[in-house]
Every structure is written in C-alpha cells, then in structure tokens.
Scaffold this active site. Sequence first.
Site, PDB file in Angstrom:
ATOM      1  CE1 TYR A 101      -5.226   9.312  -7.016  1.00  0.00           C
ATOM      2  CE2 TYR A 101      -3.676   9.050  -5.196  1.00  0.00           C
ATOM      3  CZ  TYR A 101      -4.117   8.697  -6.461  1.00  0.00           C
ATOM      4  OH  TYR A 101      -3.436   7.749  -7.184  1.00  0.00           O
ATOM      5  CD  GLU A 143      -1.549   5.238  -6.402  1.00  0.00           C
ATOM      6  OE1 GLU A 143      -1.498   6.124  -5.521  1.00  0.00           O
ATOM      7  OE2 GLU A 143      -1.974   5.434  -7.553  1.00  0.00           O
TER       8      GLU A 143
END
Length: 406
Positions: A101, A143
């Site tokens: 990310y 997630e």
Amino acid sequence: MLNTTVPLDKRTTEIIKTTVPVLKEHGETITKHFYKLLLENNPELRNVFNQTNQRKGAQSKALANTVYAAAANIEKLEEILPHVKQIAHKHTSLNIKPEQYPIVGKYLLIAIKEVLGDAATDEIIEAWEKAYFVIADIFISVEKEMYNEKENKIGGWTGFRDFMIIKKVKESKDITSFYLKPVDNLPISTFKPGQYITIKAQIENELYDHLRQYSLSTAPDNNFYRISVKREASSHPFGIVSNYLHDSVEEGSVLPISAPAGDFVLDERDHRPLVLISGGVGLTPIMSMLESVVELQPNRNVIFIHAAKSIDHQAMRERVSEIANSYEQVKQYVVFSNPKNGTDGDKQGYIDCDWLEEVIPTKNAAFYLCGPKPFMSAINHDLQIMDVSDKDIHMELFGPLEPIAK
C-alpha cells in the site's frame, strides 16, 4: 465492527472535499500515469496486475473511482464499506499485502502532482497523502480479517497452493471445464455458491505471471474445485490465459490457485423464488447456485434463464436439463441470439422486458445476474422497468469493479 473514525484535522478534510471534483475530472489520466510509473519502477508488480485490463484502461478507471469516491466520503467512510469489502475480496485472492500500500500511495501522489502541475500545491498533496493512508488502513484492516478467515477454515490457506487438473471436459464450442484437486492431498476449504478462485498462469516465454479469476462452477464439494473457462480471442495479452488453459493445460498439469473469494454469493437464508439469469460464460457462478439450491433448499422455486449465441455455445445444457427434470420446482429457459434453426431454444433473439414478465410470475423474488457488461446493463434495465426492487437484484460483472455511485 470496523472502526472508520477518520483521524484527519478539519483543514485536511476541507482540502480533500474541495479538491475531489478536480481530481475526479482528471482521474483516468492520473491513474493511467500512476500505473505507468508504478510498473516502470516496480516491474515485479506486473506479476499481480492484470495486463489485459491495463491495456483496456479498465484497471485505471476502477482505481480512480474507488479512491475519489472514498475521498468524497472521507467523513463517513462506513458508507462505502460494502464496496471496500468487494475490492478486498479481489485483493486477498491476488495475495495483496499491507507493505504494498505505501508503494501504491507513493506513485499515486507523484502522478497527481505531475498531471495537475502547479494546481497540486504542497498543501493539497500533503492532504491527499493523509487521506490515502486513512483509506489504505481501512483496506488493510478488512483484508487482514479475510486472510485470517481463509487460513483458519478447515482446509483453508493463504497465498497460492498447487492443484492438479484431474479432469478436463469440453462443455461447448468455446467453454471447457477443469477439475482441480490439491497436490498435497490435504483437505480443501469449502466455498459459497458464486465465489471464484484465482489461477496463477506461469506461461512459457512470458516474463511475468498472469493472474486470472474464474468462478467455481459446481456446488461446493469437499474433494475438488471446478472452473469453466471460455476461450477468448487470442491477441496478446487478450485471451492469453484462456487460450493457455484450453491449449496447454491437460490432465496432470499443475496450477497454483488462491483460496475461494468473492461476495456475489447465494443467500441461503432467503426462501423466496430464485431467478438466475446468465449470459454466455456468466453461466459459471449461476451453475454453482443452481446445483446448490436444489441440494440446500429443495422446495424453493427456481427460474433459470440462460442466453447464448446458439446451441453450440450452450454449456452444461445436459446438466441443467437433468436438474430441471429431477426437480419440478425448477423451470429452465434458454434464449439464442443466433439459433441454428428457428425452433432452437425457448426464445430467439434477445431477452426483453415483455418476455421476462411472461416467464417470471412474481417480482417478490431474489434475482442473480451474471454476464458481459452490455448484457447485464440490459437485464438490469428491464428488471427496473418491471419495478423489481434494487435490493433484490444481485449482479456480478466481469473485469474490474465498477465505480462507486456517489
């Protein structure tokens, strides 16, 4: 319950809300430039990103709308959690990790700055950096829960696990089924009707892996998975994986796959009539639902509608007929757009609103739709004309997720 409290100061929030329309206007340009920068500087990520969707621009559009819709809801991110979870299913099936990310954020901010130029002041870039990491933290949190659930299920796993093709069956002119069992002979996790797995195709002379998601096309079975794949037109990279599976993968071949994922699933708590409508290879998750419902809800009324070019393109017709003949509550209809003769199917041409009203006796039902985008748009439009409630229409589109409607 996911904590969506946004730790942003008032000024940062104001900047984000003010600049969302400007960035959205240039969204696809920014995200196309982002992907170019990201993949040039991190070529290993080509093993993750779908190169076909990259060429089509679909991935850029999906990313742009996700980021900007999230930013537009920066004070009430709980409103987009359903969409976050859809994307998180995709991410976990691709084995996206938290450490990726910051890399995405870095190049997204560079792309914003380079596309907007002087309009993207240091203050604006700083505000968007803060907002991006708030949004990223939500994805990472969702997630993490999904990865934990996958790993802790009986027969579950994370990452990729080797499966062997134990049977290969040609279902129609352009669709072939592949039956998969784990090489390690250990148990496999069950799945919900409608879910998919990700195949990692490691193709000879290809520099990078190709990841593709395929719906599971049977009712859950503890011994094997089955996918049914349509051969797409071969023009690199379009159709590269489907042609590889059709031409090069045989019984005994080994493929790495990820655990089942996806939120387009049959609601087994609903006992109202079930309407299953598919077009082409959109049949695959619908078949899983059909086989499951007759096992789990044998008294539930089911209307199964499938559209194909012709009888040669109608996959699994024997299996559908077997189910319809065995369960009187199941009614099947087939529509051919290009029939071999005028008597083929229950309708020739295309599904339309008037015909749907003839074969569907009630609007108080659960509707599940899957197929190519034009097909889905047309069917959804017809159902709206019929005054079917939006909450009763469940859809699965091929390719990257559509923009959030905000």
